[in-house]
Design a protein around this motif. Structure first.
Motif, PDB file in Angstrom:
ATOM      1  N   VAL A  61      28.308  55.623 -65.407  1.00 41.58           N
ATOM      2  CA  VAL A  61      27.362  56.689 -65.757  1.00 41.58           C
ATOM      3  C   VAL A  61      26.457  56.934 -64.555  1.00 41.58           C
ATOM      4  O   VAL A  61      26.026  55.993 -63.887  1.00 41.58           O
ATOM      5  CB  VAL A  61      26.491  56.288 -66.978  1.00 41.58           C
ATOM      6  CG1 VAL A  61      25.496  57.387 -67.305  1.00 41.58           C
ATOM      7  CG2 VAL A  61      27.354  55.973 -68.168  1.00 41.58           C
ATOM      8  N   ARG A  62      26.168  58.218 -64.282  1.00 43.90           N
ATOM      9  CA  ARG A  62      25.257  58.584 -63.199  1.00 43.90           C
ATOM     10  C   ARG A  62      24.097  59.375 -63.770  1.00 43.90           C
ATOM     11  O   ARG A  62      24.299  60.390 -64.438  1.00 43.90           O
ATOM     12  CB  ARG A  62      25.986  59.438 -62.158  1.00 43.90           C
ATOM     13  CG  ARG A  62      25.118  59.769 -60.942  1.00 43.90           C
ATOM     14  CD  ARG A  62      25.867  60.610 -59.928  1.00 43.90           C
ATOM     15  NE  ARG A  62      26.003  61.996 -60.357  1.00 43.90           N
ATOM     16  CZ  ARG A  62      25.085  62.944 -60.166  1.00 43.90           C
ATOM     17  NH1 ARG A  62      23.946  62.649 -59.589  1.00 43.90           N
ATOM     18  NH2 ARG A  62      25.305  64.169 -60.570  1.00 43.90           N
ATOM     19  N   LEU A  63      22.898  58.885 -63.538  1.00 44.95           N
ATOM     20  CA  LEU A  63      21.674  59.586 -63.948  1.00 44.95           C
ATOM     21  C   LEU A  63      21.024  60.178 -62.705  1.00 44.95           C
ATOM     22  O   LEU A  63      20.769  59.468 -61.734  1.00 44.95           O
ATOM     23  CB  LEU A  63      20.676  58.625 -64.596  1.00 44.95           C
ATOM     24  CG  LEU A  63      20.935  58.124 -65.996  1.00 44.95           C
ATOM     25  CD1 LEU A  63      19.819  57.185 -66.418  1.00 44.95           C
ATOM     26  CD2 LEU A  63      21.036  59.263 -66.965  1.00 44.95           C
ATOM     27  N   ASP A  64      20.745  61.454 -62.749  1.00 44.15           N
ATOM     28  CA  ASP A  64      20.038  62.146 -61.669  1.00 44.15           C
ATOM     29  C   ASP A  64      18.718  62.605 -62.269  1.00 44.15           C
ATOM     30  O   ASP A  64      18.707  63.374 -63.232  1.00 44.15           O
ATOM     31  CB  ASP A  64      20.878  63.336 -61.194  1.00 44.15           C
ATOM     32  CG  ASP A  64      20.373  63.937 -59.905  1.00 44.15           C
ATOM     33  OD1 ASP A  64      19.311  63.511 -59.421  1.00 44.15           O
ATOM     34  OD2 ASP A  64      21.049  64.847 -59.390  1.00 44.15           O
ATOM     35  N   TYR A  65      17.602  62.115 -61.752  1.00 42.31           N
ATOM     36  CA  TYR A  65      16.308  62.419 -62.349  1.00 42.31           C
ATOM     37  C   TYR A  65      15.228  62.500 -61.284  1.00 42.31           C
ATOM     38  O   TYR A  65      15.378  61.996 -60.179  1.00 42.31           O
ATOM     39  CB  TYR A  65      15.937  61.376 -63.409  1.00 42.31           C
ATOM     40  CG  TYR A  65      15.936  59.946 -62.917  1.00 42.31           C
ATOM     41  CD1 TYR A  65      14.765  59.329 -62.518  1.00 42.31           C
ATOM     42  CD2 TYR A  65      17.111  59.211 -62.854  1.00 42.31           C
ATOM     43  CE1 TYR A  65      14.755  58.020 -62.067  1.00 42.31           C
ATOM     44  CE2 TYR A  65      17.121  57.904 -62.411  1.00 42.31           C
ATOM     45  CZ  TYR A  65      15.949  57.310 -62.014  1.00 42.31           C
ATOM     46  OH  TYR A  65      15.949  56.017 -61.566  1.00 42.31           O
ATOM     47  N   ALA A  66      14.144  63.165 -61.662  1.00 44.94           N
ATOM     48  CA  ALA A  66      12.972  63.281 -60.789  1.00 44.94           C
ATOM     49  C   ALA A  66      11.822  62.557 -61.463  1.00 44.94           C
ATOM     50  O   ALA A  66      11.532  62.795 -62.644  1.00 44.94           O
ATOM     51  CB  ALA A  66      12.625  64.753 -60.569  1.00 44.94           C
ATOM     52  N   SER A  67      11.202  61.654 -60.732  1.00 42.09           N
ATOM     53  CA  SER A  67      10.080  60.882 -61.293  1.00 42.09           C
ATOM     54  C   SER A  67       9.337  60.206 -60.154  1.00 42.09           C
ATOM     55  O   SER A  67       9.676  60.366 -58.991  1.00 42.09           O
ATOM     56  CB  SER A  67      10.594  59.840 -62.282  1.00 42.09           C
ATOM     57  OG  SER A  67      11.331  58.853 -61.593  1.00 42.09           O
ATOM     58  N   ASP A  68       8.343  59.427 -60.522  1.00 36.36           N
ATOM     59  CA  ASP A  68       7.663  58.628 -59.508  1.00 36.36           C
ATOM     60  C   ASP A  68       8.318  57.245 -59.454  1.00 36.36           C
ATOM     61  O   ASP A  68       9.195  56.923 -60.256  1.00 36.36           O
ATOM     62  CB  ASP A  68       6.159  58.545 -59.773  1.00 36.36           C
ATOM     63  CG  ASP A  68       5.844  57.990 -61.143  1.00 36.36           C
ATOM     64  OD1 ASP A  68       6.775  57.714 -61.902  1.00 36.36           O
ATOM     65  OD2 ASP A  68       4.644  57.828 -61.449  1.00 36.36           O
ATOM     66  N   ALA A  69       7.897  56.435 -58.525  1.00 37.74           N
ATOM     67  CA  ALA A  69       8.540  55.142 -58.288  1.00 37.74           C
ATOM     68  C   ALA A  69       8.395  54.193 -59.471  1.00 37.74           C
ATOM     69  O   ALA A  69       9.281  53.385 -59.735  1.00 37.74           O
ATOM     70  CB  ALA A  69       7.963  54.500 -57.027  1.00 37.74           C
ATOM     71  N   ALA A  70       7.308  54.293 -60.215  1.00 36.88           N
ATOM     72  CA  ALA A  70       7.092  53.388 -61.348  1.00 36.88           C
ATOM     73  C   ALA A  70       8.156  53.590 -62.428  1.00 36.88           C
ATOM     74  O   ALA A  70       8.620  52.621 -63.044  1.00 36.88           O
ATOM     75  CB  ALA A  70       5.698  53.604 -61.932  1.00 36.88           C
TER      76      ALA A  70
END
Length: 165
Positions: A61-70
């Motif tokens: 499974v590949r998750l592509d996401y935008a977030s901060d490091a936490a």
């Protein structure tokens, strides 16, 4: 926000509902921490290069996401604690990203791939039709009789004059 990509391998002996639940759990961790899912891609069952936890196959499974490091750290922490996950790897794709622009790029890429596949299938069909036409033309050349008879062929086959010895 930073753009991350996390690939993880799930044990193959789980059922499809359990696999979907695991994927939704990690998507939920990403969104609950203030991130946004750009794309979730299920690659399915594949052979592993070597045994991992006595398993020869795994569900990728590949998750592509935008977030901060936490948020990325929280996803990795949960992946580490999950017994059904064989391996995982997280990579920062971009330092600063626009989620809408990233989704548009993915849709454009998918559209181009679909168009390229359709064009390749059309070329394959045209080549197959051309080969079939050439084979039909070679089997029945124009102007040649359909069957030729061999003149002066004897009606019976006889033994040579010396007979059998």
């Amino acid at each position: 926000m930073r753009r991350y990509e996390t690939i993880f391998i799930i044990r193959p002996d789980l059922g499809e509902p359990q696999i979907k639940d695991i994927i939704k759990r990690f998507e939920g961790i990403a969104t609950s921490g203030g991130g946004e899912i750009i794309e979730t891609e299920e690659w399915g069952f594949r052979e592993l290069a070597y045994h991992i936890k006595r398993e020869r196959r795994g569900y990728y499974v590949r998750l592509d996401y935008a977030s901060d490091a936490a948020v990325m750290n929280e996803i990795e922490r949960n992946l580490k604690l999950q017994d059904t996950v064989l391996r995982y790897l997280s990579v920062m794709v971009e330092l600063e990203t626009d989620v809408v622009k990233a989704r548009d790029e993915i849709e454009t890429r998918k559209r181009r791939i679909a168009e390229a596949r359709a064009a390749a299938e059309a070329r394959m069909a045209a080549a197959a039709a051309q080969r079939a036409e050439a084979a039909a033309a070679a089997a029945h050349p124009e102007g040649a009789p359909a069957e030729e008879e061999i003149p002066d062929a004897p009606d019976e086959i006889t033994e040579p004059e010396g007979g059998r010895e």
